[in-house]
Design a protein around this motif. Structure first.
Motif, mmCIF file in Angstrom:
data_model
loop_
_atom_site.group_PDB
_atom_site.id
_atom_site.type_symbol
_atom_site.label_atom_id
_atom_site.label_comp_id
_atom_site.label_asym_id
_atom_site.label_seq_id
_atom_site.Cartn_x
_atom_site.Cartn_y
_atom_site.Cartn_z
ATOM 1 N N ILE A 154 -17.539 -14.688 -32.127
ATOM 2 C CA ILE A 154 -17.490 -15.686 -33.215
ATOM 3 C C ILE A 154 -17.936 -15.064 -34.539
ATOM 4 O O ILE A 154 -17.293 -15.247 -35.581
ATOM 5 N N TYR A 155 -19.012 -14.294 -34.509
ATOM 6 C CA TYR A 155 -19.527 -13.711 -35.754
ATOM 7 C C TYR A 155 -18.668 -12.544 -36.265
ATOM 8 O O TYR A 155 -18.865 -12.098 -37.385
ATOM 9 N N SER A 156 -17.731 -12.072 -35.437
ATOM 10 C CA SER A 156 -16.799 -11.069 -35.969
ATOM 11 C C SER A 156 -15.827 -11.702 -36.960
ATOM 12 O O SER A 156 -15.180 -11.002 -37.730
ATOM 13 N N PHE A 157 -15.721 -13.054 -36.933
ATOM 14 C CA PHE A 157 -14.862 -13.784 -37.885
ATOM 15 C C PHE A 157 -15.695 -14.405 -39.013
ATOM 16 O O PHE A 157 -15.206 -15.280 -39.723
ATOM 17 N N THR A 195 -26.313 -12.747 -39.591
ATOM 18 C CA THR A 195 -26.895 -13.970 -39.018
ATOM 19 C C THR A 195 -26.666 -15.200 -39.893
ATOM 20 O O THR A 195 -27.145 -16.276 -39.563
ATOM 21 N N VAL A 196 -25.967 -15.047 -41.007
ATOM 22 C CA VAL A 196 -25.700 -16.183 -41.899
ATOM 23 C C VAL A 196 -24.205 -16.492 -41.857
ATOM 24 O O VAL A 196 -23.382 -15.647 -42.191
ATOM 25 N N TRP A 197 -23.878 -17.711 -41.436
ATOM 26 C CA TRP A 197 -22.471 -18.079 -41.298
ATOM 27 C C TRP A 197 -21.884 -18.433 -42.656
ATOM 28 O O TRP A 197 -22.407 -19.298 -43.365
ATOM 29 N N ARG A 227 -11.533 -10.861 -42.668
ATOM 30 C CA ARG A 227 -11.666 -9.759 -43.628
ATOM 31 C C ARG A 227 -12.228 -8.502 -42.984
ATOM 32 O O ARG A 227 -11.849 -7.393 -43.334
ATOM 33 N N TRP A 228 -13.126 -8.673 -41.986
ATOM 34 C CA TRP A 228 -13.755 -7.494 -41.369
ATOM 35 C C TRP A 228 -12.777 -6.728 -40.485
ATOM 36 O O TRP A 228 -12.902 -5.518 -40.330
ATOM 37 N N TYR A 229 -11.797 -7.454 -39.936
ATOM 38 C CA TYR A 229 -10.754 -6.762 -39.175
ATOM 39 C C TYR A 229 -9.864 -5.963 -40.119
ATOM 40 O O TYR A 229 -9.441 -4.839 -39.799
ATOM 41 N N ALA A 230 -9.569 -6.556 -41.285
ATOM 42 C CA ALA A 230 -8.753 -5.838 -42.277
ATOM 43 C C ALA A 230 -9.481 -4.578 -42.753
ATOM 44 O O ALA A 230 -8.883 -3.496 -42.898
ATOM 45 N N THR A 236 -23.519 -4.729 -38.658
ATOM 46 C CA THR A 236 -22.659 -5.306 -39.688
ATOM 47 C C THR A 236 -21.542 -6.103 -39.024
ATOM 48 O O THR A 236 -21.229 -5.903 -37.842
ATOM 49 N N PRO A 237 -20.910 -7.025 -39.759
ATOM 50 C CA PRO A 237 -19.773 -7.768 -39.182
ATOM 51 C C PRO A 237 -18.644 -6.831 -38.756
ATOM 52 O O PRO A 237 -17.881 -7.168 -37.848
ATOM 53 N N GLU A 238 -18.531 -5.672 -39.381
ATOM 54 C CA GLU A 238 -17.493 -4.722 -39.007
ATOM 55 C C GLU A 238 -17.704 -4.223 -37.571
ATOM 56 O O GLU A 238 -16.745 -4.029 -36.822
ATOM 57 N N ILE A 239 -18.960 -4.042 -37.187
ATOM 58 C CA ILE A 239 -19.256 -3.621 -35.814
ATOM 59 C C ILE A 239 -18.895 -4.736 -34.830
ATOM 60 O O ILE A 239 -18.361 -4.476 -33.742
#
Length: 272
Positions: free
Chosen positions: A29-32, A39-41, A47-50, A230-233
């Motif tokens: 979920i947090y990868s999106f 930790t902050v939604w 964007r992190w997948y891009a 990071t969200p990228e991870i």
């Protein structure tokens, strides 16, 4: 009288599954997450997948990981299957116990010991570390798992079918590929998938046997996590989960179809 599951059993199973899979679900979920703060939604976003797909070092690490996994799993499947055949069909021979111990030793040996011993071995031989040293190291790690899976299938294999083919003039080599291998194919495929997954997940042994320009994806993720998550991870881990899940589903479908074909062939053979 047959009773349904009690509240205690249902609760225990639910808590156990939640303990196993809730952290993975949170990671996915947090990868999106649109926010830079893990930790902050901040809303849904890809964007992190891009960003991840524009990260060339990440793509290189993922490509090396997939190549190492496919190559090492294939070699481990061939050698593990041959080891299982020897252990099941060779009967008693001198050195059988030592051979069996050497095949299954990596199951209980700490990975750090395997990695260090292989590192010293490659240094003694003067081998440059890189793609092939990681591949050979992963073959050493995963071959025993393939041998266990295939051996369990060979033990229950009805050899009368193969012996009937031999009695009718079929050569042993041809009988193996036409009769034995299709029957044990589900176990062989399961062994390949297990070896591939273990290779994707390995960090310790790859760290010892890698060389310049041959970093695997777990090594890259670990090096980034040391500086902070990071969200990228999260996106990278989600992609790894997706690859493994898709592979398991495909292998399950293929295995199920092979089992159905085998059962149908056995019924036709029994009917004459």
């Amino acid at each position: 009288m047959k009773k349904g599951a009690s509240l205690f059993n249902v609760t225990s199973v639910a808590l156990g599954l939640a303990f196993l899979y809730l952290p993975i679900l949170i990671l996915v979920i947090y990868s999106f997450n649109d926010s830079r703060m893990v930790t902050v939604w901040g809303g849904w976003s890809t964007r992190w997948y891009a960003i991840l797909f524009r990260d060339q070092p990440f793509i290189d690490a993922a490509w090396i990981t997939l190549r190492v996994g496919a190559m090492s799993a294939t070699i481990a499947t061939v050698t593990g299957t041959l080891a299982a055949i020897v252990l099941v069909r060779a009967g008693r021979f001198r050195g059988r116990m030592a051979f069996s111990a050497m095949v299954y030793a990596p199951l209980v040996m700490p990975e750090i010991i395997i990695g260090l011993s292989l590192l010293l071995f490659f240094i003694a031989l003067g081998v440059d570390r890189g793609f092939w040293t990681i591949t050979l190291a992963h073959v050493t790690l995963t071959m025993c798992f393939v041998a266990v899976v295939v051996q369990s299938r060979l033990v229950t294999f009805d050899r009368s079918i193969e012996e009937a083919a031999l009695d009718l003039g079929c050569r042993p080599f041809k009988a193996f590929f036409l009769i034995t291998l299709p029957i044990i194919a589900p176990a062989v495929i399961s062994g390949w998938m297990l070896a591939f997954t273990l290779s994707l997940d390995d960090l310790v042994i790859a760290s010892f046997t890698t060389g310049p320009g041959a970093n695997t994806l777990p090594m890259r993720i670990y090096s980034q996590v040391r500086l902070g998550v990071t969200p990228e991870i999260n996106a990278a881990c989600t992609l790894m989960l997706t690859v493994v899940a898709v592979g398991v589903v495909i292998a399950s479908i293929f295995t199920r179809r092979a089992e159905v074909e085998r059962e149908r062939a056995e019924r036709l053979a029994a009917q004459g």
